[in-house]
Design a protein around this motif. Structure first.
Motif, PDB file in Angstrom:
ATOM      1  N   PHE A  29       7.775   7.094 -10.693  1.00  0.00           N
ATOM      2  CA  PHE A  29       7.744   6.360  -9.421  1.00  0.00           C
ATOM      3  C   PHE A  29       6.703   5.247  -9.526  1.00  0.00           C
ATOM      4  CE2 PHE A  29       6.688   5.835  -4.852  1.00  0.00           C
ATOM      5  CZ  PHE A  29       7.965   5.617  -4.371  1.00  0.00           C
ATOM      6  N   CYS A  30       7.174   4.037  -9.814  1.00  0.00           N
ATOM      7  CA  CYS A  30       6.271   2.909 -10.032  1.00  0.00           C
ATOM      8  C   CYS A  30       5.923   2.233  -8.708  1.00  0.00           C
ATOM      9  CB  CYS A  30       6.923   1.896 -10.966  1.00  0.00           C
ATOM     10  SG  CYS A  30       7.211   2.559 -12.620  1.00  0.00           S
ATOM     11  N   VAL A  31       4.639   1.969  -8.517  1.00  0.00           N
ATOM     12  CA  VAL A  31       4.161   1.338  -7.292  1.00  0.00           C
ATOM     13  C   VAL A  31       3.271   0.154  -7.646  1.00  0.00           C
ATOM     14  CG1 VAL A  31       2.952   1.702  -5.097  1.00  0.00           C
ATOM     15  CG2 VAL A  31       4.126   3.622  -6.199  1.00  0.00           C
ATOM     16  N   GLY A  32       3.478  -0.945  -6.949  1.00  0.00           N
ATOM     17  CA  GLY A  32       2.593  -2.096  -7.040  1.00  0.00           C
ATOM     18  C   GLY A  32       2.019  -2.367  -5.670  1.00  0.00           C
ATOM     19  N   ALA A  33       0.777  -2.795  -5.628  1.00  0.00           N
ATOM     20  CA  ALA A  33       0.148  -3.116  -4.348  1.00  0.00           C
ATOM     21  C   ALA A  33      -0.660  -4.393  -4.519  1.00  0.00           C
ATOM     22  CB  ALA A  33      -0.758  -1.978  -3.887  1.00  0.00           C
ATOM     23  N   ALA A  34      -0.986  -5.004  -3.410  1.00  0.00           N
ATOM     24  CA  ALA A  34      -1.872  -6.163  -3.439  1.00  0.00           C
ATOM     25  C   ALA A  34      -2.639  -6.215  -2.124  1.00  0.00           C
ATOM     26  CB  ALA A  34      -1.089  -7.451  -3.656  1.00  0.00           C
ATOM     27  N   VAL A  35      -3.898  -6.632  -2.239  1.00  0.00           N
ATOM     28  CA  VAL A  35      -4.793  -6.700  -1.085  1.00  0.00           C
ATOM     29  C   VAL A  35      -5.231  -8.144  -0.898  1.00  0.00           C
ATOM     30  CG1 VAL A  35      -7.188  -6.179  -0.465  1.00  0.00           C
ATOM     31  CG2 VAL A  35      -5.662  -4.336  -1.166  1.00  0.00           C
ATOM     32  N   LEU A  36      -5.212  -8.591   0.345  1.00  0.00           N
ATOM     33  CA  LEU A  36      -5.768  -9.903   0.684  1.00  0.00           C
ATOM     34  C   LEU A  36      -7.199  -9.692   1.152  1.00  0.00           C
ATOM     35  CD1 LEU A  36      -5.344 -12.985   1.175  1.00  0.00           C
ATOM     36  CD2 LEU A  36      -4.561 -12.376   3.490  1.00  0.00           C
ATOM     37  N   GLY A  37      -8.150 -10.199   0.367  1.00  0.00           N
ATOM     38  CA  GLY A  37      -9.563 -10.054   0.718  1.00  0.00           C
ATOM     39  C   GLY A  37      -9.985 -11.112   1.722  1.00  0.00           C
ATOM     40  N   GLY A  38     -11.138 -10.896   2.326  1.00  0.00           N
ATOM     41  CA  GLY A  38     -11.667 -11.819   3.330  1.00  0.00           C
ATOM     42  C   GLY A  38     -11.867 -13.232   2.805  1.00  0.00           C
ATOM     43  N   SER A  39     -12.070 -13.375   1.509  1.00  0.00           N
ATOM     44  CA  SER A  39     -12.275 -14.701   0.898  1.00  0.00           C
ATOM     45  C   SER A  39     -10.962 -15.456   0.739  1.00  0.00           C
ATOM     46  CB  SER A  39     -12.907 -14.533  -0.487  1.00  0.00           C
ATOM     47  OG  SER A  39     -11.947 -14.025  -1.405  1.00  0.00           O
ATOM     48  N   GLY A  40      -9.834 -14.732   0.905  1.00  0.00           N
ATOM     49  CA  GLY A  40      -8.529 -15.352   0.682  1.00  0.00           C
ATOM     50  C   GLY A  40      -7.943 -14.990  -0.675  1.00  0.00           C
ATOM     51  N   ALA A  41      -8.750 -14.355  -1.523  1.00  0.00           N
ATOM     52  CA  ALA A  41      -8.256 -13.964  -2.845  1.00  0.00           C
ATOM     53  C   ALA A  41      -7.365 -12.730  -2.737  1.00  0.00           C
ATOM     54  CB  ALA A  41      -9.424 -13.679  -3.779  1.00  0.00           C
ATOM     55  N   ILE A  42      -6.461 -12.612  -3.697  1.00  0.00           N
ATOM     56  CA  ILE A  42      -5.514 -11.497  -3.753  1.00  0.00           C
ATOM     57  C   ILE A  42      -5.842 -10.614  -4.951  1.00  0.00           C
ATOM     58  CG2 ILE A  42      -3.091 -10.930  -4.239  1.00  0.00           C
ATOM     59  CD1 ILE A  42      -2.305 -13.280  -2.453  1.00  0.00           C
ATOM     60  N   TYR A  53      -2.918  15.164 -14.125  1.00  0.00           N
ATOM     61  CA  TYR A  53      -2.447  14.977 -12.742  1.00  0.00           C
ATOM     62  C   TYR A  53      -3.563  14.636 -11.744  1.00  0.00           C
ATOM     63  CZ  TYR A  53       2.321  16.331 -13.921  1.00  0.00           C
ATOM     64  OH  TYR A  53       3.584  16.355 -14.448  1.00  0.00           O
ATOM     65  N   GLY A  54      -4.606  15.422 -11.660  1.00  0.00           N
ATOM     66  CA  GLY A  54      -5.651  15.199 -10.648  1.00  0.00           C
ATOM     67  C   GLY A  54      -6.254  13.811 -10.679  1.00  0.00           C
ATOM     68  N   PRO A  55      -6.547  13.261 -11.832  1.00  0.00           N
ATOM     69  CA  PRO A  55      -7.162  11.922 -11.876  1.00  0.00           C
ATOM     70  C   PRO A  55      -6.205  10.787 -11.520  1.00  0.00           C
ATOM     71  CG  PRO A  55      -7.650  13.173 -13.872  1.00  0.00           C
ATOM     72  CD  PRO A  55      -6.574  13.924 -13.137  1.00  0.00           C
ATOM     73  N   THR A  56      -4.953  11.064 -11.275  1.00  0.00           N
ATOM     74  CA  THR A  56      -3.988  10.027 -10.892  1.00  0.00           C
ATOM     75  C   THR A  56      -4.479   9.269  -9.668  1.00  0.00           C
ATOM     76  OG1 THR A  56      -2.092  11.194 -11.811  1.00  0.00           O
ATOM     77  CG2 THR A  56      -1.640   9.711  -9.977  1.00  0.00           C
ATOM     78  N   ILE A  57      -4.251   7.956  -9.652  1.00  0.00           N
ATOM     79  CA  ILE A  57      -4.658   7.155  -8.488  1.00  0.00           C
ATOM     80  C   ILE A  57      -3.532   6.218  -8.078  1.00  0.00           C
ATOM     81  CG2 ILE A  57      -5.788   5.383  -9.897  1.00  0.00           C
ATOM     82  CD1 ILE A  57      -7.900   5.204  -7.568  1.00  0.00           C
ATOM     83  N   CYS A  58      -3.436   5.983  -6.774  1.00  0.00           N
ATOM     84  CA  CYS A  58      -2.377   5.153  -6.206  1.00  0.00           C
ATOM     85  C   CYS A  58      -2.679   3.664  -6.366  1.00  0.00           C
ATOM     86  CB  CYS A  58      -2.237   5.422  -4.717  1.00  0.00           C
ATOM     87  SG  CYS A  58      -1.858   7.107  -4.294  1.00  0.00           S
ATOM     88  N   ALA A  59      -1.627   2.876  -6.339  1.00  0.00           N
ATOM     89  CA  ALA A  59      -1.728   1.422  -6.458  1.00  0.00           C
ATOM     90  C   ALA A  59      -2.587   0.813  -5.342  1.00  0.00           C
ATOM     91  CB  ALA A  59      -0.338   0.818  -6.418  1.00  0.00           C
ATOM     92  N   GLU A  60      -2.425   1.327  -4.119  1.00  0.00           N
ATOM     93  CA  GLU A  60      -3.156   0.754  -2.981  1.00  0.00           C
ATOM     94  C   GLU A  60      -4.661   0.900  -3.179  1.00  0.00           C
ATOM     95  OE1 GLU A  60      -0.627   2.889  -3.004  1.00  0.00           O
ATOM     96  OE2 GLU A  60       0.511   2.845  -1.136  1.00  0.00           O
ATOM     97  N   ARG A  61      -5.082   2.102  -3.628  1.00  0.00           N
ATOM     98  CA  ARG A  61      -6.521   2.309  -3.821  1.00  0.00           C
ATOM     99  C   ARG A  61      -7.057   1.494  -4.992  1.00  0.00           C
ATOM    100  NH1 ARG A  61      -7.051   8.422  -4.091  1.00  0.00           N
ATOM    101  NH2 ARG A  61      -4.792   8.370  -4.050  1.00  0.00           N
ATOM    102  N   VAL A  62      -6.264   1.343  -6.052  1.00  0.00           N
ATOM    103  CA  VAL A  62      -6.697   0.496  -7.171  1.00  0.00           C
ATOM    104  C   VAL A  62      -6.937  -0.932  -6.675  1.00  0.00           C
ATOM    105  CG1 VAL A  62      -5.979  -0.547  -9.369  1.00  0.00           C
ATOM    106  CG2 VAL A  62      -5.627   1.908  -8.977  1.00  0.00           C
ATOM    107  N   ALA A  63      -6.018  -1.445  -5.867  1.00  0.00           N
ATOM    108  CA  ALA A  63      -6.145  -2.814  -5.351  1.00  0.00           C
ATOM    109  C   ALA A  63      -7.357  -2.950  -4.427  1.00  0.00           C
ATOM    110  CB  ALA A  63      -4.864  -3.217  -4.615  1.00  0.00           C
ATOM    111  N   ILE A  64      -7.550  -1.971  -3.549  1.00  0.00           N
ATOM    112  CA  ILE A  64      -8.689  -2.035  -2.612  1.00  0.00           C
ATOM    113  C   ILE A  64     -10.006  -1.935  -3.380  1.00  0.00           C
ATOM    114  CG2 ILE A  64      -9.882  -0.800  -0.753  1.00  0.00           C
ATOM    115  CD1 ILE A  64      -7.002  -0.025   0.265  1.00  0.00           C
ATOM    116  N   PHE A  65     -10.091  -1.012  -4.319  1.00  0.00           N
ATOM    117  CA  PHE A  65     -11.335  -0.840  -5.075  1.00  0.00           C
ATOM    118  C   PHE A  65     -11.617  -2.076  -5.926  1.00  0.00           C
ATOM    119  CE2 PHE A  65     -10.602   4.068  -5.042  1.00  0.00           C
ATOM    120  CZ  PHE A  65     -10.955   4.112  -3.704  1.00  0.00           C
TER     121      PHE A  65
END
Ligand SMILES: [Zn+2]
Length: 137
Positions: A29-42, A53-65
């Motif tokens: 199950f492939c997921v892509g995410a993108a975050v718009l930061g306050g500076s306007g950068a993506i 399994y446990g260390p798996t991380i979601c696309a949304e959190r990778v983008a936010i971090f």
């Protein structure tokens, strides 16, 4: 703050493009995410699975971090792209809430469909940083 149509399009494009780099050998199950930061950068992100399994991380959190790591203090919008237009998991909703009470969340699928929802709709009556501040006073 209002996200412009151009920002939305760029954000969704970044989410769907980054999805191609997802590392999901176990779920497929492939997921892509993108975050718009306050500076306007993506900032893009993908889900990254792990044999343990446990260390798996979601696309949304990778983008936010990634955005926070780059020095952003504000998250203005999030886009997520999956094959079937799935919405973010509970953990990712809570991580979004750390940086915004509400924000637009654009849900995309690989057929090119998208719709807008919001963090407040995805995580009603949420718990956030303000709740801890109130208890310390
Ligand atoms: Zn998640």
């Amino acid at each position: 703050m209002i996200v412009t149509a151009g920002q939305r399009q760029a954000l969704q494009q970044a989410a769907c493009q980054s999805r191609q780099n997802a590392y999901a050998p176990y779920s497929g199950f492939c997921v892509g995410a993108a975050v718009l930061g306050g500076s306007g950068a993506i900032y893009p992100g993908v889900n990254i699975e792990n044999a343990a399994y446990g260390p798996t991380i979601c696309a949304e959190r990778v983008a936010i971090f990634s955005a926070i790591t780059a020095g952003e203090s504000q998250i203005l919008a999030v886009a997520v792209c999956t094959e079937n237009g799935a919405t973010p998991c509970g953990s990712c909703r809570q991580v979004m809430r750390e940086f915004a009470r509400d924000l637009p969340v654009f849900i995309c699928d690989t057929a090119g469909n998208s719709h807008e929802t919001s963090l407040a709709a995805l995580l009603p009556d949420s718990f956030g940083p303000e709740d801890l501040k109130e208890s310390r006073q």
